[in-house]
Scaffold this active site. Structure first.
Site, PDB file in Angstrom:
ATOM      1  N   HIS A   1       3.859  -5.280   3.381  1.00  0.00           N
ATOM      2  CA  HIS A   1       3.888  -5.857   4.723  1.00  0.00           C
ATOM      3  C   HIS A   1       3.508  -7.330   4.648  1.00  0.00           C
ATOM      4  CE1 HIS A   1       4.209  -2.012   6.801  1.00  0.00           C
ATOM      5  NE2 HIS A   1       3.279  -1.548   5.985  1.00  0.00           N
TER       6      HIS A   1
ATOM      7  N   GLU B   1       0.794  -5.351  11.596  1.00  0.00           N
ATOM      8  CA  GLU B   1       1.465  -4.836  10.414  1.00  0.00           C
ATOM      9  C   GLU B   1       2.968  -5.114  10.494  1.00  0.00           C
ATOM     10  OE1 GLU B   1       0.881  -0.669   8.356  1.00  0.00           O
ATOM     11  OE2 GLU B   1       2.076  -0.503  10.192  1.00  0.00           O
TER      12      GLU B   1
ATOM     13  N   HIS C   1       0.836  -1.195   0.000  1.00  0.00           N
ATOM     14  CA  HIS C   1       0.000   0.000   0.000  1.00  0.00           C
ATOM     15  C   HIS C   1       0.874   1.249   0.000  1.00  0.00           C
ATOM     16  CE1 HIS C   1      -0.205   0.229   4.741  1.00  0.00           C
ATOM     17  NE2 HIS C   1       1.005   0.079   4.301  1.00  0.00           N
TER      18      HIS C   1
ATOM     19  N   HIS D   1       4.891   0.315  -0.473  1.00  0.00           N
ATOM     20  CA  HIS D   1       5.713  -0.616   0.298  1.00  0.00           C
ATOM     21  C   HIS D   1       4.813  -1.758   0.738  1.00  0.00           C
ATOM     22  CE1 HIS D   1       3.852   1.972   3.319  1.00  0.00           C
ATOM     23  NE2 HIS D   1       3.981   0.962   4.159  1.00  0.00           N
TER      24      HIS D   1
ATOM     25  N   CYS E   1       5.935   6.149   4.590  1.00  0.00           N
ATOM     26  CA  CYS E   1       4.821   5.339   4.069  1.00  0.00           C
ATOM     27  C   CYS E   1       4.092   6.032   2.922  1.00  0.00           C
ATOM     28  CB  CYS E   1       3.843   5.000   5.194  1.00  0.00           C
ATOM     29  SG  CYS E   1       4.593   3.970   6.467  1.00  0.00           S
TER      30      CYS E   1
ATOM     31  N   ASP F   1      -4.462 -10.943  -0.231  1.00  0.00           N
ATOM     32  CA  ASP F   1      -3.116 -11.501  -0.329  1.00  0.00           C
ATOM     33  C   ASP F   1      -2.469 -11.136  -1.661  1.00  0.00           C
ATOM     34  OD1 ASP F   1      -0.887 -12.902   0.596  1.00  0.00           O
ATOM     35  OD2 ASP F   1      -1.586 -14.800  -0.254  1.00  0.00           O
ATOM     36  N   HIS F   2      -1.262 -10.601  -1.587  1.00  0.00           N
ATOM     37  CA  HIS F   2      -0.465 -10.199  -2.746  1.00  0.00           C
ATOM     38  C   HIS F   2      -1.169  -9.152  -3.611  1.00  0.00           C
ATOM     39  CE1 HIS F   2       1.615 -13.892  -1.528  1.00  0.00           C
ATOM     40  NE2 HIS F   2       2.682 -13.217  -1.904  1.00  0.00           N
TER      41      HIS F   2
END
Length: 147
Positions: free
Chosen positions: A42, A124, A15, A40, A34, A80-81
């Site tokens: 997580h 996170e 995100h 970036h 951020c 996811d991904h």
């Protein structure tokens, strides 16, 4: 007898924390690193806690297979991904961990019926986590380092 069950799930997503409502300087001041234009990622740890009466015949609050299937189908396959900024639910909301956690809570609350949803907790980083218990509860953030 009422019991609580907490199940842990892992997923990865990226995100960029950025609000179109703020200037570039405000975004940088608010979100710091951020706000990187390239985003970036997580590796999130998601904990879902449900509760209910323990079924005397099975000895369980709910069948883990049912919970796992629901979470895989409705939550993990969605996030996811993924780049969270590209998803419809974040078209008007900054994809912070707080907002992601509340979105996941709403998905589980609406769709998982075999047990009562108590809370969703989303880690996170090892130092940052967010927990949401619904509208009637106050959401809390554990923050020991910047994102």
């Amino acid at each position: 007898m009422k019991a609580h069950l907490t199940r842990r799930y892992l997923f990865s997503a990226s995100h960029r924390l950025h609000s179109d409502e703020m200037s570039a300087a405000e975004n940088q001041s608010t979100y710091g690193k951020c706000n990187n234009p390239y985003g970036h990622g997580h590796n999130y740890t998601l904990q879902v806690t449900v509760s209910g009466q323990v079924d005397p015949s099975t000895g369980m609050v709910c069948n883990l297979v049912d919970l796992d299937d629901f979470m895989s189908r409705e939550v993990l396959s969605r996030y996811d991904h993924e780049n969270l900024n590209t998803l419809q639910e974040f078209a008007r909301n900054v994809p912070t961990t707080e907002n992601l956690c509340t979105q996941i809570y709403e998905i589980v609350q609406r769709g998982f019926r075999p047990a009562h949803l108590e809370r969703v907790k989303l880690e996170e980083t090892m130092m940052n986590s967010f927990e949401y218990k619904g509208e009637t509860e106050t959401a809390t953030r554990s923050k020991e380092e910047p994102k």
